[in-house]
Structure formats: C-alpha cells, structure tokens
Design a protein around this motif. Structure first.
Motif, PDB file in Angstrom:
ATOM      1  N   SER A 106      87.926  19.253  -0.558  1.00  0.00           N
ATOM      2  CA  SER A 106      87.224  19.698  -2.134  1.00  0.00           C
ATOM      3  C   SER A 106      86.078  20.077  -2.372  1.00  0.00           C
ATOM      4  O   SER A 106      85.959  21.099  -2.943  1.00  0.00           O
ATOM      5  N   ILE A 107      85.095  19.391  -1.730  1.00  0.00           N
ATOM      6  CA  ILE A 107      83.728  19.755  -1.758  1.00  0.00           C
ATOM      7  C   ILE A 107      83.550  21.175  -1.318  1.00  0.00           C
ATOM      8  O   ILE A 107      82.570  22.021  -1.732  1.00  0.00           O
ATOM      9  N   ILE A 108      84.015  21.653  -0.110  1.00  0.00           N
ATOM     10  CA  ILE A 108      83.737  22.811   0.629  1.00  0.00           C
ATOM     11  C   ILE A 108      84.478  23.936  -0.146  1.00  0.00           C
ATOM     12  O   ILE A 108      83.728  24.957  -0.503  1.00  0.00           O
ATOM     13  N   THR A 109      85.359  23.808  -1.037  1.00  0.00           N
ATOM     14  CA  THR A 109      85.758  24.851  -1.827  1.00  0.00           C
ATOM     15  C   THR A 109      84.877  24.849  -2.839  1.00  0.00           C
ATOM     16  O   THR A 109      84.696  26.105  -3.510  1.00  0.00           O
ATOM     17  N   ASP A 110      84.313  23.962  -3.539  1.00  0.00           N
ATOM     18  CA  ASP A 110      83.357  23.931  -4.564  1.00  0.00           C
ATOM     19  C   ASP A 110      81.939  24.832  -4.191  1.00  0.00           C
ATOM     20  O   ASP A 110      81.644  25.729  -4.689  1.00  0.00           O
ATOM     21  N   LEU A 111      81.630  24.682  -2.807  1.00  0.00           N
ATOM     22  CA  LEU A 111      80.706  25.219  -2.345  1.00  0.00           C
ATOM     23  C   LEU A 111      80.855  26.615  -1.907  1.00  0.00           C
ATOM     24  O   LEU A 111      79.846  27.445  -2.125  1.00  0.00           O
ATOM     25  N   ALA A 112      81.996  27.019  -1.880  1.00  0.00           N
ATOM     26  CA  ALA A 112      82.254  28.361  -1.415  1.00  0.00           C
ATOM     27  C   ALA A 112      82.597  29.350  -2.656  1.00  0.00           C
ATOM     28  O   ALA A 112      82.511  30.430  -2.595  1.00  0.00           O
ATOM     29  N   LYS A 113      82.948  28.767  -3.582  1.00  0.00           N
ATOM     30  CA  LYS A 113      83.676  29.410  -4.775  1.00  0.00           C
ATOM     31  C   LYS A 113      82.247  30.201  -5.549  1.00  0.00           C
ATOM     32  O   LYS A 113      81.299  29.805  -5.878  1.00  0.00           O
ATOM     33  N   GLY A 114      82.745  31.644  -5.543  1.00  0.00           N
ATOM     34  CA  GLY A 114      81.616  32.490  -5.978  1.00  0.00           C
ATOM     35  C   GLY A 114      80.565  32.977  -5.260  1.00  0.00           C
ATOM     36  O   GLY A 114      79.708  33.791  -5.583  1.00  0.00           O
ATOM     37  N   LYS A 115      80.697  32.299  -3.870  1.00  0.00           N
ATOM     38  CA  LYS A 115      79.762  32.767  -2.943  1.00  0.00           C
ATOM     39  C   LYS A 115      80.176  34.380  -2.475  1.00  0.00           C
ATOM     40  O   LYS A 115      81.309  34.625  -2.316  1.00  0.00           O
ATOM     41  N   THR A 116      79.303  35.037  -1.731  1.00  0.00           N
ATOM     42  CA  THR A 116      79.761  36.237  -0.937  1.00  0.00           C
ATOM     43  C   THR A 116      80.118  35.681   0.517  1.00  0.00           C
ATOM     44  O   THR A 116      79.775  34.660   0.821  1.00  0.00           O
ATOM     45  N   LEU A 117      80.978  36.481   1.212  1.00  0.00           N
ATOM     46  CA  LEU A 117      81.409  35.959   2.515  1.00  0.00           C
ATOM     47  C   LEU A 117      80.225  35.606   3.543  1.00  0.00           C
ATOM     48  O   LEU A 117      80.240  34.642   4.031  1.00  0.00           O
ATOM     49  N   GLU A 118      78.945  36.656   3.268  1.00  0.00           N
ATOM     50  CA  GLU A 118      77.992  35.969   4.219  1.00  0.00           C
ATOM     51  C   GLU A 118      77.332  34.836   3.683  1.00  0.00           C
ATOM     52  O   GLU A 118      77.022  34.013   4.638  1.00  0.00           O
ATOM     53  N   GLU A 119      77.164  34.683   2.377  1.00  0.00           N
ATOM     54  CA  GLU A 119      76.904  33.226   2.022  1.00  0.00           C
ATOM     55  C   GLU A 119      77.659  32.212   2.598  1.00  0.00           C
ATOM     56  O   GLU A 119      77.422  31.321   3.087  1.00  0.00           O
ATOM     57  N   ALA A 120      79.124  32.351   2.367  1.00  0.00           N
ATOM     58  CA  ALA A 120      79.965  31.309   2.605  1.00  0.00           C
ATOM     59  C   ALA A 120      79.962  31.168   4.079  1.00  0.00           C
ATOM     60  O   ALA A 120      80.231  29.818   4.552  1.00  0.00           O
ATOM     61  N   LYS A 121      79.593  32.020   5.115  1.00  0.00           N
ATOM     62  CA  LYS A 121      79.691  31.937   6.539  1.00  0.00           C
ATOM     63  C   LYS A 121      78.599  30.698   6.670  1.00  0.00           C
ATOM     64  O   LYS A 121      78.890  30.286   7.772  1.00  0.00           O
ATOM     65  N   LYS A 122      77.939  30.480   5.931  1.00  0.00           N
ATOM     66  CA  LYS A 122      76.508  29.702   6.228  1.00  0.00           C
ATOM     67  C   LYS A 122      76.872  28.003   6.039  1.00  0.00           C
ATOM     68  O   LYS A 122      76.393  27.202   6.777  1.00  0.00           O
ATOM     69  N   ILE A 123      78.065  27.959   5.316  1.00  0.00           N
ATOM     70  CA  ILE A 123      78.494  26.654   5.038  1.00  0.00           C
ATOM     71  C   ILE A 123      79.019  25.981   5.989  1.00  0.00           C
ATOM     72  O   ILE A 123      79.993  26.359   6.888  1.00  0.00           O
ATOM     73  N   THR A 124      78.475  24.781   6.506  1.00  0.00           N
ATOM     74  CA  THR A 124      78.873  24.063   7.532  1.00  0.00           C
ATOM     75  C   THR A 124      79.358  22.636   7.061  1.00  0.00           C
ATOM     76  O   THR A 124      79.136  22.119   5.937  1.00  0.00           O
ATOM     77  N   TRP A 125      79.840  21.703   8.068  1.00  0.00           N
ATOM     78  CA  TRP A 125      80.333  20.378   7.686  1.00  0.00           C
ATOM     79  C   TRP A 125      79.127  19.258   7.264  1.00  0.00           C
ATOM     80  O   TRP A 125      79.412  18.496   6.303  1.00  0.00           O
ATOM     81  N   ARG A 126      78.021  19.984   7.860  1.00  0.00           N
ATOM     82  CA  ARG A 126      76.671  19.111   7.299  1.00  0.00           C
ATOM     83  C   ARG A 126      76.469  19.335   5.678  1.00  0.00           C
ATOM     84  O   ARG A 126      76.032  18.540   5.094  1.00  0.00           O
ATOM     85  N   ASP A 127      76.611  20.539   5.566  1.00  0.00           N
ATOM     86  CA  ASP A 127      76.358  20.732   3.860  1.00  0.00           C
ATOM     87  C   ASP A 127      77.569  20.141   3.097  1.00  0.00           C
ATOM     88  O   ASP A 127      77.149  19.408   2.201  1.00  0.00           O
ATOM     89  N   ALA A 128      78.659  19.922   3.675  1.00  0.00           N
ATOM     90  CA  ALA A 128      79.818  19.127   3.030  1.00  0.00           C
ATOM     91  C   ALA A 128      79.231  17.699   2.949  1.00  0.00           C
ATOM     92  O   ALA A 128      79.425  16.895   1.774  1.00  0.00           O
ATOM     93  N   MET A 129      78.948  17.213   4.065  1.00  0.00           N
ATOM     94  CA  MET A 129      78.740  15.658   4.109  1.00  0.00           C
ATOM     95  C   MET A 129      77.463  15.565   3.174  1.00  0.00           C
ATOM     96  O   MET A 129      77.417  14.269   2.348  1.00  0.00           O
ATOM     97  N   GLU A 130      76.297  16.451   3.050  1.00  0.00           N
ATOM     98  CA  GLU A 130      75.392  16.058   2.014  1.00  0.00           C
ATOM     99  C   GLU A 130      75.639  16.164   0.869  1.00  0.00           C
ATOM    100  O   GLU A 130      75.251  15.215   0.024  1.00  0.00           O
ATOM    101  N   ALA A 131      76.631  17.177   0.560  1.00  0.00           N
ATOM    102  CA  ALA A 131      76.996  17.175  -0.888  1.00  0.00           C
ATOM    103  C   ALA A 131      77.914  16.212  -1.299  1.00  0.00           C
ATOM    104  O   ALA A 131      77.842  15.809  -2.469  1.00  0.00           O
TER     105      ALA A 131
END
Lengths: 207, 397
Positions: A69-94
């Motif tokens: 759920s949080i990963i989809t929130d983080l990725a929505k509206g981002k460019t592919l280049e930006e979304a490529k940087k999303i990791t499980w650590r970001d999800a966990m932090e969020a």
C-alpha cells in the motif's frame, strides 16, 4: 515489537488496492509456496514517463499488505527514474518501522514495483534485457533479510563470496553453525535465484 | 475493542474459572503454609494437599499416591521422559515419537538423541493420525520408550490409544509409554487403569485452572530417575516449594470440569459442530484439516481458507476482539509453516491459510455466529486483494 499504527492503518485500509483495467504493465513477484505474492499494475504517461496510476494485489501477511500500500503511494505521480530509487527501506521508514522478523515481508512489494518498471522499460525500448551475472546475484542477495535484526545479509557482511560460472551459483556464507535462521536464509536465497532461467544449480556453503 | 472478548484459542490457555480463583485465595493469604507434620499449620496444609491430590486422582481413575504436582505440563513431560529414559536406558536406547507430537515431546526426543539414544519418528496420515501399524513397524529389540500426544494440539486428532496398547503388549519386551494429555484432559474420558500408559501429563490452565501448575501421573511401580534435587516439600519429583494455592485452583477447576464430563464434552462437541457448520455454510472454498466427527477432540476446529494468509486474518479478527490461531509461517517467530499440517501433506497455501479455533465452555453460539460473520467479511475483503484469488476468479471484481 508491535506493528506501528501506520502499518495497521495501511493494512486495514490499503491504498490503491485492486486489479487495474488496461494497465501498461503488470508484474508479479513471490509465490504461494514462499507464503507471499504481490502483483503491481502501472499506467505510465508515455510523454512524461510519469506513473499516472498504480495499484496492487497481495497474498500475504499484514506487513506485506501495508508495504504494498505505501509503495504505491510513494510511486504514484513519480517519474520512472524517480520511482526506480524507491526501496524497501523507504517503505519501512514511511511505515514508522517494522518488527525485525517482518522486514523480509516488505521487500517483496518494493521488488515487484522495480520489476514492473523494468518490464515497462524493456517493452518500450528504454533499456536492454540485462545480462545475468554476479551483479544480478548480489542485487538479489541484498533483498534477503536476516530476520533476527531486519537488515539484509549483504549489509550484514554475511555473504563472504559469490561466484557464477556456466549456470552454477556458488555462495559462501558467514553464519554461525548454531544460527537458527540458517535454513530460512538458505531457502530464501534459493527462491530468489531459482527464478532465473540462467541458474542451473545453487551451492550455498556455511562454515 | 476489548482484547480477546471472544476468545477461541483455548488450546494455548484458558480463562480462569472464577470458582478456581476463589478456591486459591485463602492459600495466597491466611493459609500460606507448606505441608508438614506435628504442627497445626503444616498439618492443615498436608490435609488440604491430600484432598487436592485425591480430587485430581479421581479425574483419571488413579490412586492418589500416583499423582505428582509439577509447575505445568512441560515440567511434567520433562520429568517423565527424561526420568523414564535415564532410569531404564540399560534395557535399550531406542525411543519412538511421531513427527506431529507436541513440541515438548519432540524437543525431549532431540535431547535423547544427544544423550546417545536413537529415535524413530512416525509419520501421520492425511488426517494427523499415527497408525498403530507404524508403531509396530518401528519397534526394535532395544526400544524402551514410546511417546505420544493423545490429542493433536493443531488438528485435534485423537490417536488410537487402544491399538497402541495392544501393539506394545505384543512387543515381547517392556516398552515404557509416556502420554501428553494436555489437549485431551477434560475433553474426553481418560482412565489410566485402562489406557496402558506408564506416565501421563496434564495441565491446569487448559481446563480453566491457573497457569503454572500441572500434574504427572506415574503408574505405581514405574521408576523415574530423579531430575530435580532438593527438599521434598510438596512433591517428590518436583522438589522445592510448589504453590499450594495453584494446586487448590487446579483441583477446583478439575472438580468443575469432571463433575459431569459427559455434559462438558457434549456441549463442546455441539459448539464445535455448530462452528464447522457455520464456517462451511458461510465461507466458500474452505476445507477442514484433520478428521471429521468422533475421531477429533470435541473442542478443536481447524480449517484452511484458500487464497489468503492467516496472519492477516488473525490480525483483522484480533482488531475486532476475536482471538484465534493460525498455522501461517508469517505468524510464527521461526517463520516456518506449521509442521503438523505440512507432515499431513498439506501444501504451503493450505498451511498459510489455516485457522485454528479451540473452544471452551465460556464460548456461546452467539460468539461463534459473530466470529464466523466477521471472518466471512474479512475473507471476502482479503480475497479481493489476493492475486491468487483474482487469478482463479477473474470475473469477480
């Protein structure tokens, strides 16, 4: 350690959940045998390469559902280049953290997002199909979490050596003989690498 | 939300009976003494202990002197298994256990292996039953110990004790037999004069008694090596200061449960049947794990709900005050799928989606109806999110 309120909120009321009609790309990772599976659907704007819409399905535990759920929130509206940087650590932090033993469940959703992006890029001629090699193996090992502390086995210096030759994977591990998680870790390594057709055999050595 | 308002995890522990609490109170305060002789305080405590022991013995058709109090079922299992093995190892160093036995038995079997014993592990059938034929085939001339869990703690399967008894009698040499009755005690009649076992363990908090007290029945004449050394205040096997208050609570809980065991068990059977009937009528694609009917303990229902994962289900139920258990790897500290279900030949999906309901006399049909209703809603919602379900039912949205 208990689940955070954020985990419970996303678990009970997940965002962007459900099958998407006419997505540009669909990726599924995990398997029922491993106990969890995530599907990610993407709609991507061809011009701006922005993720216009994203949704997911999850067969898994609370931590798996909340992370997806949080990963989809983080990725929505981002460019592919930006979304490529999303990791499980970001999800966990969020999510304000996860109990160490549940961190491994958060990896799958992040992983599925990355597979979806990569599949989209390959299908649209934005990148080549990557060659399988030692680097791929190392990237996969970075997704394997040591359940005791909730960190990946590469960061924890548990991987001493990785070799790949003619389909044979050789991994030397640095884990105590009495470590209760040895079987779990070995099983996860096999699951992560076994999905590659290039891998014929996996040998994991413990001291 | 009140945690555990509807509590259906009674194989782990049970609600303390108010009568048992009442019975304990004087022994926590005015009557705090230990047993003894010649002085009135000790004499009073001795007399009370004698009465409690007789009550417990009555529930098993045992002689009072065969009943030994311990700090719970695990202590009783350890005292019996290690005690039998160490006292009788000159007769042979081979033990038999089944892969679906309670962890106490399996971890003791692993300990026996470290002491130089050989252990044979019997496999169950698809319903968790370990056949007497498998026991017969595993017996060797040096077999000295057989361990069994009378009622399986996961799927409630009742093992074929009468057939085991016959096989052991025909073995041609003495094989000691220890039974864990943790899930059987208070759920079915247990007559130690008839069962054929040598030692049998029970626990108070599985029958609405207090936590921290159990008992070991040791057949007259059977020798156990002494494991715990110290002053024999309350019991010869577990020396030291066992709580008389907890024993009083145990005796009261047993007295209530066994006052009319038939009524207790038929009510539990009726509740379980109702639960299963409601589950099967309300939730599609659900399957019962373990036997149906009389081959199953009266308080246990274990089902697998297809396409969804048990930790998510139990958490959602928990947030609504309903406590149940799951065999999902995700809910276990060791991240392993339930070993009993896997040994029965279930696959990972069946194990991850397994839900265990264990009922008590404090559950009502209304509780059950509400829990099933909630479970049905949760199942529908989780299935909507499940890629497994969506791939099999693509037409639904």
């Amino acid at each position: 350690m208990q689940y955070s309120q954020k985990v419970l909120d996303h678990f009970m009321h997940p965002h962007n959940v459900g099958k998407m009609e006419n997505p540009d790309v669909v990726a599924t990772e995990g398997s029922p045998a491993c106990g969890d599976q995530v599907t990610v659907y993407l709609k991507v704007d061809e011009e701006t390469k922005k993720i216009e819409d994203i949704s997911f399905l999850s067969y898994g535990c609370a931590s798996n559902i909340a992370t997806a759920s949080i990963i989809t929130d983080l990725a929505k509206g981002k460019t592919l280049e930006e979304a490529k940087k999303i990791t499980w650590r970001d999800a966990m932090e969020a999510l304000d953290g996860l109990p160490p033993v549940k961190v491994h469940c958060s990896v799958l959703a992040a992983d599925t997002l990355q597979t979806a992006i990569s599949d989209y890029e390959i299908a649209h001629g934005l990148k080549e199909v990557p060659n399988f090699g030692k680097e791929t193996i190392l990237e996969e090992l970075k997704k394997i979490i040591y359940p005791q502390v909730g960190e990946d086995i590469v960061s924890l210096k548990m991987v001493k050596y990785v070799g790949f030759d003619k389909g044979e994977v050789l991994i030397d591990m640095n884990m105590m003989s009495f470590d209760q998680w040895r079987d779990n870790v070995a099983e996860e390594i096999r699951e992560h690498l076994g999905k590659y057709p290039e891998v014929k055999n996996i040998q994991i050595n413990f001291p | 939300m009140t945690p555990g308002k509807i509590y259906m995890d009674n194989c782990v522990t049970t609600h303390l009976a108010p009568e048992a609490l009442e019975a304990m109170l004087p022994y926590f305060s005015d009557k705090f003494w230990f047993p003894g002789s010649f002085i009135s305080t000790g004499e009073a405590s001795s007399a009370a202990l004698k009465e409690f022991r007789a009550t417990l013995a009555g529930t098993l058709n045992a002689a009072a002197e065969e009943v030994h109090f311990t700090s719970g079922g695990t202590l009783a299992n350890n005292i019996a298994i290690k005690g039998l093995a160490l006292a009788n190892s000159s007769a042979g160093k081979h033990a038999i256990v089944s892969v679906v036995d309670y962890p106490d038995l399996l971890t003791n079997a692993a300990w026996l292996e470290k002491q130089g014993f050989e252990v044979s592990y019997l496999e169950p059938d698809a319903e968790g039953l370990v056949s007497a034929d498998k026991l017969k085939a595993a017996i060797r001339p040096d077999t000295m110990l057989f361990l069994t869990t009378i009622v399986n703690h996961v799927v409630g399967t009742i093992q074929p004790l009468a057939e085991y008894k016959q096989v052991l009698a025909e073995a041609g040499h003495r094989i000691f037999w220890h039974a864990d009755a943790g899930q059987a005690y208070g759920k079915m009649p247990l007559d130690v004069k008839d069962l054929g076992v040598d030692t049998l363990s029970v626990s108070a908090h599985k029958i609405h008694g207090p936590q921290g007290i159990g008992a070991l029945w040791v057949k007259k004449g059977v020798k156990l090596a002494q494991l715990i050394h110290g002053v024999n205040r309350v019991d010869a096997f577990q020396t030291g200061g066992l709580s008389i208050a907890l024993i009083a609570g145990f005796a009261k809980a047993a007295e209530i449960t066994f006052a009319n065991l038939d009524a207790t068990t038929s009510r539990l059977r009726e509740l379980s049947n109702h639960l299963l009937q409601r589950l099967e009528a309300t939730i599609p694609e659900i399957e019962l794990n373990g036997p149906r009917g009389e081959g199953r303990a009266c308080h246990n229902i274990n089902v697998s709900i297809a396409y969804i994962e048990g930790e998510a289900i139990t958490m959602m139920l928990d947030l609504q005050g309903i406590t149940v258990a799951t065999g999902s790897a995700c809910a276990s500290q060791g991240l392993k799928a339930n070993y009993v279900l896997m040994a029965m030949g279930k696959n990972h999906v069946q194990s991850h989606g397994s839900m265990k309901f264990t009922l008590s006399r404090y559950n009502t049909k209304e509780d059950i109806d509400l829990a099933v209703e909630r479970l049905a809603e949760i199942t529908a919602s989780l299935r909507q999110r499940s890629p497994l379900y969506q791939s099999i039912h693509p037409q639904e949205k």
